[in-house]
Design an enzyme around this catalytic site. Structure first.
Site, PDB file in Angstrom:
ATOM      1  N   ASP A 195       0.864  -1.175   0.000  1.00 34.14           N
ATOM      2  CA  ASP A 195       0.000   0.000   0.000  1.00 34.14           C
ATOM      3  C   ASP A 195       0.898   1.221   0.000  1.00 34.14           C
ATOM      4  OD1 ASP A 195      -2.724   1.308   0.471  1.00 34.14           O
ATOM      5  OD2 ASP A 195      -1.512   2.155   2.082  1.00 34.14           O
ATOM      6  N   GLU A 279      -1.687  -1.791  -6.130  1.00 28.34           N
ATOM      7  CA  GLU A 279      -2.786  -1.030  -6.701  1.00 28.34           C
ATOM      8  C   GLU A 279      -2.467  -0.732  -8.155  1.00 28.34           C
ATOM      9  OE1 GLU A 279      -4.167   2.303  -3.920  1.00 28.34           O
ATOM     10  OE2 GLU A 279      -2.166   1.757  -3.267  1.00 28.34           O
ATOM     11  N   CYS A 349     -15.293  -7.341   9.040  1.00 29.06           N
ATOM     12  CA  CYS A 349     -16.711  -7.544   8.754  1.00 29.06           C
ATOM     13  C   CYS A 349     -17.133  -7.077   7.364  1.00 29.06           C
ATOM     14  CB  CYS A 349     -17.585  -6.868   9.821  1.00 29.06           C
ATOM     15  SG  CYS A 349     -17.586  -5.067   9.677  1.00 29.06           S
ATOM     16  N   ASP A 375      -2.872   2.120   7.180  1.00 32.73           N
ATOM     17  CA  ASP A 375      -2.134   1.660   6.010  1.00 32.73           C
ATOM     18  C   ASP A 375      -2.146   0.140   5.889  1.00 32.73           C
ATOM     19  OD1 ASP A 375      -1.447   4.186   5.124  1.00 32.73           O
ATOM     20  OD2 ASP A 375       0.260   4.299   6.496  1.00 32.73           O
TER      21      ASP A 375
END
Ligand SMILES: [Zn+2]
Length: 430
Positions: A195, A279, A349, A375
Protein backbone atom coordinates in the site's frame (compact mmCIF):
# COMPACT_ATOMS: atom_id res chain seq x y z
CA UNK A 1 13.74 -21.98 -17.77
CA UNK A 2 16.04 -20.08 -20.09
CA UNK A 3 15.63 -16.34 -20.01
CA UNK A 4 17.18 -13.68 -22.21
CA UNK A 5 18.90 -10.66 -20.79
CA UNK A 6 20.77 -7.81 -22.35
CA UNK A 7 24.00 -6.20 -21.18
CA UNK A 8 24.80 -2.85 -22.67
CA UNK A 9 28.26 -1.33 -22.56
CA UNK A 10 29.91 1.73 -23.91
CA UNK A 11 32.49 0.97 -26.58
CA UNK A 12 35.74 2.84 -26.84
CA UNK A 13 36.79 2.27 -30.43
CA UNK A 14 39.98 3.92 -31.67
CA UNK A 15 39.82 6.15 -34.72
CA UNK A 16 40.36 3.41 -37.28
CA UNK A 17 37.68 1.30 -35.65
CA UNK A 18 35.26 4.21 -35.54
CA UNK A 19 35.79 4.75 -39.24
CA UNK A 20 35.10 1.07 -39.86
CA UNK A 21 31.95 1.11 -37.76
CA UNK A 22 30.69 4.15 -39.65
CA UNK A 23 31.49 2.45 -42.92
CA UNK A 24 29.70 -0.77 -41.98
CA UNK A 25 26.67 1.11 -40.71
CA UNK A 26 26.62 2.92 -44.03
CA UNK A 27 26.64 -0.39 -45.88
CA UNK A 28 23.84 -1.82 -43.77
CA UNK A 29 21.88 1.35 -44.44
CA UNK A 30 22.61 1.05 -48.16
CA UNK A 31 21.36 -2.54 -48.22
CA UNK A 32 18.21 -1.54 -46.32
CA UNK A 33 17.42 1.33 -48.67
CA UNK A 34 18.21 -0.66 -51.81
CA UNK A 35 15.94 -3.51 -50.77
CA UNK A 36 13.20 -1.14 -49.66
CA UNK A 37 13.26 0.52 -53.07
CA UNK A 38 12.94 -2.89 -54.69
CA UNK A 39 9.97 -3.76 -52.52
CA UNK A 40 8.27 -0.43 -53.08
CA UNK A 41 8.47 -0.93 -56.83
CA UNK A 42 6.88 -4.34 -56.45
CA UNK A 43 4.09 -2.87 -54.36
CA UNK A 44 3.47 -0.20 -57.00
CA UNK A 45 3.23 -2.82 -59.70
CA UNK A 46 1.03 -5.00 -57.55
CA UNK A 47 3.57 -7.81 -57.42
CA UNK A 48 3.86 -9.75 -54.14
CA UNK A 49 6.65 -8.68 -51.81
CA UNK A 50 9.83 -10.69 -51.67
CA UNK A 51 10.54 -12.48 -48.44
CA UNK A 52 13.85 -12.44 -46.63
CA UNK A 53 15.20 -15.51 -48.47
CA UNK A 54 14.85 -13.78 -51.84
CA UNK A 55 16.25 -10.51 -50.55
CA UNK A 56 19.30 -12.39 -49.30
CA UNK A 57 19.85 -13.73 -52.82
CA UNK A 58 19.81 -10.16 -54.12
CA UNK A 59 22.38 -9.27 -51.50
CA UNK A 60 24.68 -11.98 -52.82
CA UNK A 61 24.27 -10.58 -56.34
CA UNK A 62 25.04 -7.06 -55.17
CA UNK A 63 28.11 -8.16 -53.29
CA UNK A 64 29.38 -10.00 -56.35
CA UNK A 65 28.65 -7.12 -58.70
CA UNK A 66 31.11 -4.54 -59.95
CA UNK A 67 28.86 -1.65 -58.97
CA UNK A 68 28.12 -2.60 -55.37
CA UNK A 69 31.22 -4.67 -54.74
CA UNK A 70 32.17 -2.31 -51.88
CA UNK A 71 29.66 -4.21 -49.79
CA UNK A 72 32.14 -7.07 -49.61
CA UNK A 73 34.26 -5.05 -47.20
CA UNK A 74 31.63 -5.44 -44.50
CA UNK A 75 30.44 -8.61 -42.88
CA UNK A 76 27.70 -10.35 -44.78
CA UNK A 77 25.96 -11.17 -41.53
CA UNK A 78 25.29 -7.59 -40.51
CA UNK A 79 23.97 -6.83 -43.99
CA UNK A 80 21.69 -9.85 -43.89
CA UNK A 81 20.45 -8.69 -40.51
CA UNK A 82 19.51 -5.33 -42.02
CA UNK A 83 17.41 -7.23 -44.57
CA UNK A 84 15.83 -9.37 -41.88
CA UNK A 85 14.78 -6.29 -39.99
CA UNK A 86 13.45 -4.68 -43.12
CA UNK A 87 11.50 -7.82 -43.95
CA UNK A 88 9.94 -7.80 -40.52
CA UNK A 89 9.22 -4.06 -40.59
CA UNK A 90 7.57 -4.36 -44.00
CA UNK A 91 5.22 -7.10 -42.97
CA UNK A 92 4.38 -5.35 -39.76
CA UNK A 93 3.86 -2.14 -41.74
CA UNK A 94 1.30 -3.81 -43.99
CA UNK A 95 -0.86 -4.29 -40.94
CA UNK A 96 -2.77 -1.04 -40.85
CA UNK A 97 -3.33 -1.17 -37.12
CA UNK A 98 0.42 -0.96 -36.57
CA UNK A 99 1.20 2.51 -35.23
CA UNK A 100 4.77 2.38 -36.57
CA UNK A 101 3.47 2.41 -40.11
CA UNK A 102 5.45 1.50 -43.18
CA UNK A 103 9.25 1.50 -42.85
CA UNK A 104 11.05 4.40 -44.46
CA UNK A 105 14.45 4.99 -46.00
CA UNK A 106 17.30 5.19 -43.55
CA UNK A 107 19.18 8.42 -43.17
CA UNK A 108 22.81 8.81 -42.32
CA UNK A 109 23.37 8.90 -38.58
CA UNK A 110 19.83 7.93 -37.66
CA UNK A 111 19.29 4.48 -36.16
CA UNK A 112 22.83 3.49 -37.03
CA UNK A 113 23.24 -0.07 -35.90
CA UNK A 114 24.96 -3.31 -36.69
CA UNK A 115 23.76 -6.65 -35.51
CA UNK A 116 26.13 -9.57 -35.23
CA UNK A 117 23.93 -12.68 -35.10
CA UNK A 118 26.64 -15.31 -34.81
CA UNK A 119 27.87 -15.75 -31.24
CA UNK A 120 30.83 -17.80 -32.46
CA UNK A 121 32.28 -14.69 -34.03
CA UNK A 122 32.02 -12.54 -30.93
CA UNK A 123 34.80 -12.92 -28.42
CA UNK A 124 35.50 -11.28 -25.11
CA UNK A 125 38.82 -10.67 -23.45
CA UNK A 126 38.47 -9.43 -19.91
CA UNK A 127 42.03 -10.14 -18.83
CA UNK A 128 43.76 -7.01 -20.10
CA UNK A 129 45.19 -4.18 -18.02
CA UNK A 130 46.62 -0.85 -19.05
CA UNK A 131 50.38 -0.33 -18.99
CA UNK A 132 50.40 1.08 -15.49
CA UNK A 133 48.40 -1.94 -14.36
CA UNK A 134 45.77 0.30 -12.82
CA UNK A 135 42.83 0.17 -15.13
CA UNK A 136 41.27 -2.93 -16.60
CA UNK A 137 41.02 -2.91 -20.35
CA UNK A 138 38.36 -5.37 -21.38
CA UNK A 139 37.99 -5.93 -25.10
CA UNK A 140 35.36 -7.36 -27.38
CA UNK A 141 36.07 -8.86 -30.78
CA UNK A 142 33.72 -7.75 -33.54
CA UNK A 143 34.10 -9.35 -36.99
CA UNK A 144 35.95 -7.13 -39.46
CA UNK A 145 36.46 -4.46 -36.79
CA UNK A 146 38.83 -6.28 -34.48
CA UNK A 147 39.34 -6.01 -30.74
CA UNK A 148 37.47 -2.99 -29.41
CA UNK A 149 37.89 -1.66 -25.90
CA UNK A 150 34.73 -1.32 -23.87
CA UNK A 151 33.65 -0.28 -20.38
CA UNK A 152 32.78 -3.49 -18.67
CA UNK A 153 30.50 -1.90 -16.09
CA UNK A 154 28.65 -5.06 -15.07
CA UNK A 155 29.60 -8.68 -14.85
CA UNK A 156 28.32 -10.59 -17.84
CA UNK A 157 26.52 -13.82 -17.05
CA UNK A 158 25.11 -16.47 -19.33
CA UNK A 159 25.83 -17.42 -22.93
CA UNK A 160 26.12 -14.69 -25.50
CA UNK A 161 23.60 -15.11 -28.33
CA UNK A 162 24.21 -12.00 -30.39
CA UNK A 163 25.60 -8.50 -30.27
CA UNK A 164 24.23 -5.21 -31.52
CA UNK A 165 26.36 -2.14 -31.98
CA UNK A 166 24.55 1.19 -31.98
CA UNK A 167 25.54 4.80 -32.03
CA UNK A 168 23.72 7.23 -29.80
CA UNK A 169 24.52 10.81 -28.86
CA UNK A 170 28.01 10.57 -30.30
CA UNK A 171 28.97 7.33 -28.57
CA UNK A 172 29.12 3.74 -29.65
CA UNK A 173 27.50 1.06 -27.55
CA UNK A 174 27.35 -2.68 -27.71
CA UNK A 175 24.40 -4.60 -26.42
CA UNK A 176 25.04 -8.27 -25.73
CA UNK A 177 22.05 -10.50 -25.59
CA UNK A 178 22.65 -13.51 -23.38
CA UNK A 179 20.74 -16.57 -22.37
CA UNK A 180 20.77 -17.51 -18.73
CA UNK A 181 19.53 -20.75 -17.32
CA UNK A 182 17.31 -19.76 -14.46
CA UNK A 183 16.60 -22.64 -12.16
CA UNK A 184 12.93 -22.36 -11.34
CA UNK A 185 13.30 -22.09 -7.61
CA UNK A 186 9.88 -22.63 -6.15
CA UNK A 187 8.99 -19.32 -4.59
CA UNK A 188 8.11 -19.39 -0.93
CA UNK A 189 4.34 -19.65 -0.79
CA UNK A 190 3.99 -16.28 0.77
CA UNK A 191 1.86 -13.46 -0.42
CA UNK A 192 1.88 -9.78 0.31
CA UNK A 193 0.47 -6.50 -0.89
CA UNK A 194 1.93 -3.04 -1.02
CA UNK A 195 0.00 0.00 0.00
CA UNK A 196 1.45 3.31 -1.00
CA UNK A 197 0.69 6.05 1.48
CA UNK A 198 1.38 9.75 1.53
CA UNK A 199 5.08 10.60 1.66
CA UNK A 200 5.75 7.42 -0.32
CA UNK A 201 5.66 5.13 2.65
CA UNK A 202 5.11 1.59 1.49
CA UNK A 203 3.18 -0.62 3.89
CA UNK A 204 3.27 -4.39 3.59
CA UNK A 205 0.37 -6.51 4.64
CA UNK A 206 2.08 -7.58 7.86
CA UNK A 207 2.28 -3.95 8.90
CA UNK A 208 5.93 -3.48 7.99
CA UNK A 209 6.53 0.03 6.79
CA UNK A 210 9.28 0.77 4.36
CA UNK A 211 10.47 4.17 3.35
CA UNK A 212 12.29 3.15 0.19
CA UNK A 213 13.09 6.68 -0.75
CA UNK A 214 14.58 7.77 2.55
CA UNK A 215 18.01 8.11 0.91
CA UNK A 216 16.44 10.82 -1.21
CA UNK A 217 15.02 12.85 1.64
CA UNK A 218 18.30 14.59 2.20
CA UNK A 219 18.03 15.97 -1.31
CA UNK A 220 14.72 17.67 -0.67
CA UNK A 221 16.18 20.76 0.96
CA UNK A 222 18.97 20.95 -1.56
CA UNK A 223 16.62 20.60 -4.47
CA UNK A 224 14.31 23.30 -3.14
CA UNK A 225 17.35 25.50 -2.55
CA UNK A 226 18.75 25.07 -6.05
CA UNK A 227 15.30 25.56 -7.51
CA UNK A 228 14.92 28.86 -5.68
CA UNK A 229 18.34 29.92 -6.87
CA UNK A 230 17.27 29.25 -10.42
CA UNK A 231 14.11 31.28 -10.05
CA UNK A 232 16.17 34.26 -8.93
CA UNK A 233 18.38 34.18 -12.03
CA UNK A 234 17.49 36.11 -15.11
CA UNK A 235 15.90 33.71 -17.57
CA UNK A 236 18.24 32.58 -20.39
CA UNK A 237 21.19 34.42 -18.86
CA UNK A 238 24.52 32.61 -18.60
CA UNK A 239 24.09 32.07 -14.89
CA UNK A 240 20.59 30.81 -15.45
CA UNK A 241 21.91 28.15 -17.84
CA UNK A 242 24.62 27.23 -15.37
CA UNK A 243 22.13 26.87 -12.57
CA UNK A 244 19.83 24.90 -14.82
CA UNK A 245 22.64 22.48 -15.51
CA UNK A 246 23.40 22.14 -11.83
CA UNK A 247 19.77 21.32 -11.23
CA UNK A 248 19.75 18.76 -14.02
CA UNK A 249 22.80 17.04 -12.54
CA UNK A 250 21.11 16.91 -9.16
CA UNK A 251 18.02 15.37 -10.72
CA UNK A 252 20.26 12.84 -12.43
CA UNK A 253 21.86 11.86 -9.14
CA UNK A 254 18.47 11.50 -7.51
CA UNK A 255 17.27 9.31 -10.34
CA UNK A 256 20.30 7.02 -10.03
CA UNK A 257 19.91 6.59 -6.30
CA UNK A 258 16.20 5.98 -6.66
CA UNK A 259 16.78 3.24 -9.23
CA UNK A 260 19.38 1.61 -7.04
CA UNK A 261 17.21 1.64 -3.94
CA UNK A 262 14.22 0.28 -5.81
CA UNK A 263 16.33 -2.52 -7.30
CA UNK A 264 17.33 -3.68 -3.85
CA UNK A 265 13.84 -3.45 -2.40
CA UNK A 266 12.20 -5.30 -5.27
CA UNK A 267 14.83 -8.04 -5.24
CA UNK A 268 14.15 -8.63 -1.58
CA UNK A 269 10.38 -8.61 -2.05
CA UNK A 270 10.47 -11.01 -4.99
CA UNK A 271 12.83 -13.43 -3.29
CA UNK A 272 10.46 -13.77 -0.38
CA UNK A 273 7.03 -13.79 -1.96
CA UNK A 274 5.25 -15.81 -4.61
CA UNK A 275 2.47 -13.31 -5.17
CA UNK A 276 2.59 -9.56 -4.70
CA UNK A 277 -0.49 -7.44 -5.13
CA UNK A 278 -0.33 -3.74 -5.89
CA UNK A 279 -2.79 -1.03 -6.70
CA UNK A 280 -3.31 -0.35 -10.37
CA UNK A 281 -1.43 2.88 -10.94
CA UNK A 282 -3.69 4.17 -13.69
CA UNK A 283 -6.78 3.86 -11.57
CA UNK A 284 -4.89 5.19 -8.62
CA UNK A 285 -4.06 8.46 -10.29
CA UNK A 286 -7.73 9.12 -10.82
CA UNK A 287 -8.58 8.56 -7.19
CA UNK A 288 -5.48 10.20 -5.81
CA UNK A 289 -7.31 13.00 -4.09
CA UNK A 290 -9.34 10.75 -1.81
CA UNK A 291 -6.16 9.58 -0.15
CA UNK A 292 -5.35 12.91 1.44
CA UNK A 293 -2.62 15.32 0.51
CA UNK A 294 0.27 17.07 2.17
CA UNK A 295 -0.09 19.79 4.75
CA UNK A 296 -0.96 23.34 3.76
CA UNK A 297 1.67 24.43 1.30
CA UNK A 298 4.16 27.20 2.06
CA UNK A 299 6.78 27.86 -0.61
CA UNK A 300 9.11 25.28 0.85
CA UNK A 301 6.37 22.72 1.30
CA UNK A 302 5.35 23.22 -2.27
CA UNK A 303 8.87 22.56 -3.51
CA UNK A 304 8.96 19.49 -1.32
CA UNK A 305 5.60 18.41 -2.62
CA UNK A 306 7.04 18.80 -6.10
CA UNK A 307 9.85 16.41 -5.32
CA UNK A 308 7.48 14.13 -3.57
CA UNK A 309 5.25 13.98 -6.55
CA UNK A 310 8.04 13.25 -8.95
CA UNK A 311 9.28 10.45 -6.72
CA UNK A 312 5.81 9.08 -6.43
CA UNK A 313 5.04 9.23 -10.11
CA UNK A 314 8.20 7.78 -11.50
CA UNK A 315 9.26 5.72 -8.52
CA UNK A 316 6.05 3.82 -8.09
CA UNK A 317 5.77 2.95 -11.77
CA UNK A 318 9.36 1.78 -11.74
CA UNK A 319 8.81 -0.26 -8.60
CA UNK A 320 5.82 -2.03 -10.11
CA UNK A 321 7.68 -2.70 -13.34
CA UNK A 322 10.65 -4.20 -11.48
CA UNK A 323 8.36 -6.35 -9.38
CA UNK A 324 6.73 -7.60 -12.56
CA UNK A 325 9.81 -8.91 -14.28
CA UNK A 326 11.64 -10.05 -11.18
CA UNK A 327 8.66 -12.11 -10.07
CA UNK A 328 8.35 -13.56 -13.55
CA UNK A 329 11.97 -14.71 -13.40
CA UNK A 330 11.11 -16.68 -10.30
CA UNK A 331 7.74 -17.97 -11.50
CA UNK A 332 5.97 -15.60 -9.17
CA UNK A 333 2.99 -13.42 -9.98
CA UNK A 334 2.29 -9.73 -9.77
CA UNK A 335 -1.37 -8.84 -9.47
CA UNK A 336 -2.85 -5.38 -9.98
CA UNK A 337 -6.17 -4.44 -8.48
CA UNK A 338 -8.38 -1.38 -8.42
CA UNK A 339 -7.76 0.74 -5.32
CA UNK A 340 -11.38 1.74 -4.77
CA UNK A 341 -12.36 1.81 -1.09
CA UNK A 342 -9.31 -0.15 0.01
CA UNK A 343 -8.78 2.30 2.84
CA UNK A 344 -12.38 2.31 4.03
CA UNK A 345 -13.43 -1.31 3.98
CA UNK A 346 -13.27 -3.24 7.22
CA UNK A 347 -11.16 -6.38 6.80
CA UNK A 348 -13.04 -8.19 9.53
CA UNK A 349 -16.71 -7.54 8.75
CA UNK A 350 -16.58 -5.99 5.32
CA UNK A 351 -18.38 -2.82 6.36
CA UNK A 352 -17.34 0.01 4.06
CA UNK A 353 -17.66 3.49 5.43
CA UNK A 354 -15.85 6.79 5.29
CA UNK A 355 -16.33 7.00 9.05
CA UNK A 356 -14.08 3.96 9.48
CA UNK A 357 -11.18 6.34 8.88
CA UNK A 358 -11.35 8.99 11.62
CA UNK A 359 -7.94 10.31 10.60
CA UNK A 360 -5.01 9.67 8.28
CA UNK A 361 -3.41 6.91 10.31
CA UNK A 362 -6.25 5.24 12.21
CA UNK A 363 -8.75 2.66 11.12
CA UNK A 364 -11.67 1.88 13.42
CA UNK A 365 -14.69 0.02 12.09
CA UNK A 366 -17.91 1.73 13.15
CA UNK A 367 -19.75 -1.57 12.76
CA UNK A 368 -17.60 -4.18 14.52
CA UNK A 369 -15.00 -2.06 16.27
CA UNK A 370 -11.99 -3.64 14.55
CA UNK A 371 -9.09 -1.21 14.86
CA UNK A 372 -5.56 -1.11 13.49
CA UNK A 373 -3.21 1.10 11.52
CA UNK A 374 -4.94 2.48 8.44
CA UNK A 375 -2.13 1.66 6.01
CA UNK A 376 -2.17 -1.99 7.02
CA UNK A 377 -5.88 -2.11 6.33
CA UNK A 378 -5.16 -0.71 2.90
CA UNK A 379 -2.53 -3.36 2.23
CA UNK A 380 -4.80 -6.12 3.52
CA UNK A 381 -7.70 -5.09 1.30
CA UNK A 382 -5.41 -4.91 -1.69
CA UNK A 383 -4.14 -8.37 -0.88
CA UNK A 384 -7.54 -9.95 -0.42
CA UNK A 385 -8.77 -8.35 -3.62
CA UNK A 386 -5.72 -9.71 -5.42
CA UNK A 387 -6.26 -13.21 -4.05
CA UNK A 388 -9.88 -13.06 -5.13
CA UNK A 389 -8.79 -12.11 -8.61
CA UNK A 390 -6.25 -14.90 -8.62
CA UNK A 391 -8.94 -17.37 -7.60
CA UNK A 392 -11.19 -16.18 -10.43
CA UNK A 393 -8.79 -15.85 -13.29
CA UNK A 394 -5.44 -17.06 -12.01
CA UNK A 395 -5.70 -20.43 -13.69
CA UNK A 396 -5.99 -18.72 -17.04
CA UNK A 397 -3.56 -15.88 -16.61
CA UNK A 398 -0.83 -17.80 -14.83
CA UNK A 399 1.75 -19.66 -16.81
CA UNK A 400 0.89 -23.35 -17.05
CA UNK A 401 4.17 -24.12 -15.32
CA UNK A 402 3.07 -22.36 -12.18
CA UNK A 403 2.44 -25.58 -10.35
CA UNK A 404 2.27 -23.96 -6.96
CA UNK A 405 -0.89 -21.99 -7.62
CA UNK A 406 -3.35 -24.54 -6.25
CA UNK A 407 -1.33 -25.02 -3.10
CA UNK A 408 -1.07 -21.31 -2.62
CA UNK A 409 -4.76 -20.68 -3.06
CA UNK A 410 -5.78 -23.42 -0.68
CA UNK A 411 -3.35 -22.26 1.98
CA UNK A 412 -4.65 -18.72 1.70
CA UNK A 413 -8.41 -19.25 1.70
CA UNK A 414 -10.42 -16.06 2.32
CA UNK A 415 -11.32 -16.92 5.92
CA UNK A 416 -7.78 -17.91 6.78
CA UNK A 417 -6.23 -14.83 5.27
CA UNK A 418 -7.58 -12.52 7.94
CA UNK A 419 -6.41 -14.73 10.78
CA UNK A 420 -3.02 -15.07 9.18
CA UNK A 421 -2.51 -11.33 8.92
CA UNK A 422 -4.16 -10.06 12.07
CA UNK A 423 -3.68 -13.06 14.34
CA UNK A 424 -7.33 -13.44 15.31
CA UNK A 425 -10.29 -15.20 13.72
CA UNK A 426 -12.27 -13.09 11.24
CA UNK A 427 -16.01 -12.67 11.02
CA UNK A 428 -16.00 -14.18 7.50
CA UNK A 429 -16.27 -10.86 5.70
CA UNK A 430 -18.75 -10.55 2.90
ZN1 LIG B 1 -15.89 -4.17 10.83
Amino acid sequence: MVIRKAFRFRLEPDETQQALLHQFCGQARFVWNKALELQQRRLERGVPLLRYGDLAKYLTLWRDSEEYGFLRQGSVHTQQQALKRLDQALWEGLDRSNPKGFPGFRKRGVHDSLRYPDPKQIKLDLSGWDEAGRRRLPKIFLPKVGWVKFRNSREIEGTIKNATVTRRAGHWYVSLQVEVEQTPALPPLKVTALDLGVRNLVTLVDGTQIDPLSPLRRFEEKLAWEQRKLSRKKTFSRNWYKQKQRLARLHGRIANIRRDVLQKLTTWLCKNHAVIVVEDLKIRNMTQRTKGTLEAPGTNARAKAGLNKSILDRGWGMLVEMLGYKLAWRYGLLMKVGPRNTSRRCPRCGHTDRANRPDQSTFRCVECGFATHADQVGAYNILSRGMEKLRDEGRDTADASVGWLEALLSSHSPDRLFAEVFGEPGLSPV
